[in-house]
Enzyme design. Structure first.
Site, short mmCIF file in Angstrom:
data_model
loop_
_atom_site.label_atom_id
_atom_site.label_comp_id
_atom_site.label_asym_id
_atom_site.label_seq_id
_atom_site.Cartn_x
_atom_site.Cartn_y
_atom_site.Cartn_z
CG ASP A 523 30.73 -40.32 22.68
OD1 ASP A 523 31.38 -41.10 23.42
OD2 ASP A 523 31.26 -39.39 22.04
CD GLU A 526 32.47 -43.60 28.56
OE1 GLU A 526 32.75 -43.94 27.39
OE2 GLU A 526 31.94 -42.51 28.82
CG ASP A 601 37.62 -39.32 22.62
OD1 ASP A 601 36.85 -39.68 21.71
OD2 ASP A 601 37.24 -38.67 23.61
#
Length: 953
Positions: A523, A526, A601
């Site tokens: 996770d 980015e 999310d």
């Protein structure tokens, strides 16, 4: 994972992004100038050479008010696949003949390393490509049967790509090409004795530095963006360029009714509680766009890892002034611009959707064939708080007869958010916990993110710092930022030494508490940096090789997943490797080779449930099939109706996981209570019964590049009524057409059936029939029922019908074949089976069968023959060993939908396996009632699933 909604002001609009604003203004200036505009880019014909499938030359950029020009090397490669690749560089930067500001150690070249991470094949050139160069243009014929042609205009530079002598894709037709060349900064404040410098004619306000949200980007190389207009003449619909929470058919972006006023943005970002119906950037980026019109699909792939924006404008022309728009055409004009790097574009001339995805997958890699368990149901929340909590959830799934395969642990399992550790108070016995899961063939997934906690006495961070394995700041010192652990450093997965180190951390001896049944979740990759600009890393940070982060930003997530994938491979015996499972939030083209993604999310809302379908369909047509959305919504508390509908929809996501925020109420599916627990259980069991079909669809994706779930336009490319539909879709080649309920309180759906003169549709559960007539049909869908699913005639579907606790316990279960006859009384389908775990399938250890049925006799009574034949076979020891393990796995039932009335009274069929003796097997024929089709059942035909056989009806 924070508890507040997205703040749009945290992220830039085009006007707040210097290069985006400049490129839009450049296009507006060209448009406003009309016919007086001339693009300043000219291909020097004296430099053009066509040799061995490549055309090379030099584009000269004319500078306003100056006699010199900027040299831009051009290469056009014509590949054997029929793809053309256009690359433009900048000679002065390429040779390092520039000066960097602030004494920056950054690289001087335009970033040319994206290919090394993204492209894995398909670059062989077509040496048969032929052409000629004249004063005004160069023409090259290439592709299958020389059907393709590139017409390269020299002055100004442009390219038209033609198929069958009709233009399909056009570069720089509007003259918006813009490559910001290097130039030294001219100081505008002269000394008193010096004459003042003329005022600039261009907006330089963001050339040399740019501030946003309290952060200033130092831009040591100055302005360096690239831009190009790409036109699709005659195409109204364009698709792709994920990830965005908008419709499947991309909207226009320059304002107007129903249009966006911002371009589609590709800049991987941590956007929690994201908004719906917006071109705002999300977590991943795949710059592949497809344009489609009736019976024709083309595409472009923009290989650039920097921040990218894409404008979409559609112009409509009538065939004559009196036509009122009837009979006219629509051209889609797209405008692409990236902050840095090369102009590097691949052009696909189709003409079918498969003709785009097959060569694209050859270039960037096919979707991973995952382990079997990964296609089953995953149970997750932030967080299961103890190992006893995990074991209790595991037991309650069994108590309520709900199947599941994987339970997940979010960040709280660690010791103070230090990865590769366990919280010994709450997880004192992770091995014992996993032993309980193993007893039913279940797996564990744990999260590991790229930020490493900056804390003393933590060997991981000590090694990261001492071996210089982290991302550096602009001064070339290790970059420190803020994320879940607080002060953190970031692994630089571009660094080969960091990759080797990362691989060493996952061995069972180092990552204690893990087992061969432990898999990974990446996770925040980015990367997410809580105190960084736009919640990410400063663009002037430095990666391995001194490339700026601005050059590689959208690749970051891919490199981190690659490191984790390689680490999971390395932890096993190299003689018996197993397929890794890694879930990623951030991705780029090529990430499909390494695992799955999810849409981040989302919210527990009906709008987010509805948005999940076009988002996942876009992922699939962009080559990344293994995709899902958090069932139930990550943030918030879904109503029990919404939760039930989401499970019914999620059962038809390629990646099927329930997940919830730490502040949400517990919502494991067994907590729903009646009357909700029953349809949720049905949805879970439906997913498990169809695992053979899902696995076969994933095999097709992994070998042919075709999507696992397919929009209507992909399957019916001539049916214009389906081109914008994004709330119903097909599953692989199964013929299953799915239309989930997406509206609160709805108890029915209207499903569109394209014109299908040769095929009826059967309700998957009731066998009611519907004609494919280019109309919508009404299906009842009560909350306590099933997801509306139809099966298109002409298909044969494999499934398993025995309910089990996990997919591992289904391994040796027999198969059922559902045969849905079309109007010609024909059908076919496939089944792919391997061990669901290892790479032995690459050595031939698999079963791949094609089932076919067709009439053999007079129309009444009708005689049929159903056959099973091998699609491919291998004579390896691994193939023989696998065949031996499967010798007792059989087809236990054949259900034939649309059984002819002439079968009434028929009680048996003839079965023959592998050329053996004929056997008689019982047949049961059932008369349909009302709209219901008649059907027939052959019980226990006694044939092996991996063997050749014939059933004579």
């Amino acid at each position: 994972m924070t508890g507040i909604a997205v703040k749009p002001e945290t992220f830039k609009t085009c006007d707040q992004s210097g290069f985006c604003k400049r490129n839009r203004a450049y296009a507006d200036q060209a448009t406003a100038s009309g016919s007086s505009w001339s693009s300043p880019y000219n291909l020097d014909p004296k430099t053009v050479v066509l040799k061995n499938g490549q055309l090379t030359g030099v584009i000269l950029k004319t500078l306003e008010g100056r006699s010199d020009t900027v040299r831009l090397p051009l290469t056009i490669s014509f590949l054997k696949s029929g793809v053309a690749r256009v690359t433009v560089d900048e000679e002065k930067r390429q040779k390092g003949e520039i000066e960097l500001r602030h004494g920056s150690p950054a690289r001087k070249e335009r970033y040319n390393g994206a290919q090394d991470w993204v492209i894995v094949g398909g670059l062989s050139v077509d040496k048969e490509a032929s052409g000629k160069t004249e004063k005004d243009e160069s023409i090259v014929r290439y592709g299958p049967q020389n059907r393709f042609k590139a017409v390269i205009k020299h002055n100004p530079f442009s390219i038209d790509f033609l198929r069958d002598d009709e233009a399909q894709v056009r570069f720089n037709a509007n003259g918006w090409m813009n490559l910001e060349h290097w130039r030294p900064k001219i100081e505008r404040e002269p000394k008193e004795s010096e004459p003042s410098t003329p005022e600039p004619t261009e907006d330089e306000s963001t050339w040399w530095e740019e501030s946003f949200g309290g952060n200033t980007d130092s831009k040591p190389r100055g302005p360096e963006s690239i831009g190009l207009d790409i036109t699709f003449p005659g195409y109204e619909h364009v698709y792709g360029v994920p990830e965005h929470a908008g419709p499947l058919s991309l909207k226009e972006t320059r304002g107007g009714s129903g249009a966006y006023d911002q371009p589609y943005r590709l800049y991987n970002s941590d956007v929690f509680e994201y908004e719906i119906d917006t071109p705002m950037t999300l977590y991943g980026a795949i710059p592949l766009m497809q344009a489609h019109r009736k019976n024709s699909t083309v595409g472009v792939f923009w290989l650039n890892a920097a921040e990218t924006w894409i404008d979409v404008v559609k112009t409509r022309t009538s065939s004559n002034p009196l036509s009122l728009g009837i009979g006219g055409t629509t051209n889609t004009q797209t405008h692409w611009f990236s902050e840095s790097g090369l102009l590097d574009v691949f052009v696909f001339l189709g003409q079918t959707p498969k003709d785009i995805l097959q060569p694209y997958s050859e270039l960037t890699g096919y979707s991973q064939l995952p382990q079997q368990f990964a296609l089953a149901y995953h149970q997750c929340r932030w967080n299961y708080v103890t190992d006893e909590d995990v074991k209790d959830v595991d037991r309650k799934f069994d108590k309520h007869n709900m199947p599941y395969d994987v339970i997940w642990l979010d960040i709280e399992y660690t010791d103070g958010k230090k990865y590769f550790t366990w919280d010994n108070d709450n997880f004192p016995n992770p091995i014992g916990m996993q032993n309980q899961l193993d007893s039913h063939g279940r797996k564990l997934v744990v999260i590991i993110d790229p930020h490493i906690k900056n804390e003393g006495n933590y060997p991981i961070v000590d090694a990261l710092k001492s071996q210089n394995l982290g991302v550096n700041n602009k001064e070339n010192n290790i970059f420190e930022g803020w994320c879940w652990p607080g002060s953190s450093y970031w692994v630089d997965a571009f660094n080969p030494s960091a990759l080797a180190w990362w691989k060493s951390l996952f061995t069972y001896s180092k990552f204690t508490g893990t087992t061969p049944s432990t898999f990974l979740w990446n996770d925040m990759n980015e990367p997410s940096v809580f105190n960084g600009p736009e919640t990410t890393m400063p663009k002037d940070n430095l990666h391995f090789g001194n490339w700026e982060h601005r050059d590689v930003h959208n690749l970051n997530g891919l490199t981190f997943v690659n490191a984790t994938y390689e680490a999971l491979l390395a932890r096993d015996d190299p003689k018996h490797p197993r397929r890794p499972f890694v879930l990623t939030r951030s991705f780029y083209a090529g990430s499909q080779r390494m695992g799955a993604m999810w849409t981040g999310d989302n919210l527990a809302s009906w709008t987010h449930l509805e948005a999940s379908l076009p988002m996942l369909l876009t992922q699939n047509i962009a080559g990344f099939s293994f995709s899902g959305a958090d069932v139930g919504g990550f943030f918030g508390n879904p109503s029990k109706e919404l939760l039930t509908r989401w499970y019914q929809a999620g059962a038809f996501y390629p990646f099927f996981r329930g997940h919830a925020h730490i502040d949400s109420r517990r919502r494991e599916p067994y907590l729903a209570g009646s009357p909700y627990i029953e349809p949720i259980t049905q949805a879970l069991r439906l997913r498990y019964s169809l695992l053979p079909a899902w696995y076969t669809a994933f095999h097709t994706a992994s070998t042919a590049g075709e999507p696992v779930i397919r929009p209507m336009w992909y399957v019916h490319p001539s049916d214009e009524a389906g081109f914008a539909l994004d709330d119903q879709y097909y599953v692989g080649d199964t013929g299953l057409l799915v239309k989930p309920v997406l509206k609160e309180g709805a108890t029915s759906v209207d499903i569109y059936l394209p014109p299908s003169p040769d095929a009826a549709y059967y309700d998957y559960f009731t066998y009611e029939t519907y004609a494919g007539a280019g109309k919508t049909v009404h299906l009842n869908a009560p909350l306590t029922g099933h997801t509306p699913v139809l099966m298109r005639g002409g298909h044969i579907l494999p499934r398993k019908e025995r309910p089990r606790k996990s997919s591992a316990l289904m391994k040796w279960d027999p198969y059922t074949l559902i045969v849905a006859l079309d109007n010609n009384n024909e059908a076919e389908g496939e089944l792919y089976v391997d061990d669901g775990e290892s790479f032995d399938f690459q050595k031939g250890a698999y079963i791949h069968r094609r089932f076919r049925i067709s009439p053999t006799g007079p129309p009444d009574p009708v005689s049929f023959r159903l056959t099973s034949e091998s699609i491919s076979s291998h004579d390896t020891k691994e193939a023989k060993a696998f065949a031996k393990t499967m010798k007792d796995v059989r087809v236990e039932k054949i259900v034939l939908l649309g059984a002819p009335k002439g079968w009434q009274g028929k009680t048996e069929v003839t079965v023959r396996e592998n050329g053996g003796k004929d056997r008689k097997v019982a047949l049961l024929w059932k008369q349909g009632v009302g709209k219901q089709a008649s059907w027939a059942v052959v019980r226990d035909p006694g044939v092996g699933v991996g063997k050749g056989w014939v059933v004579e009806f």
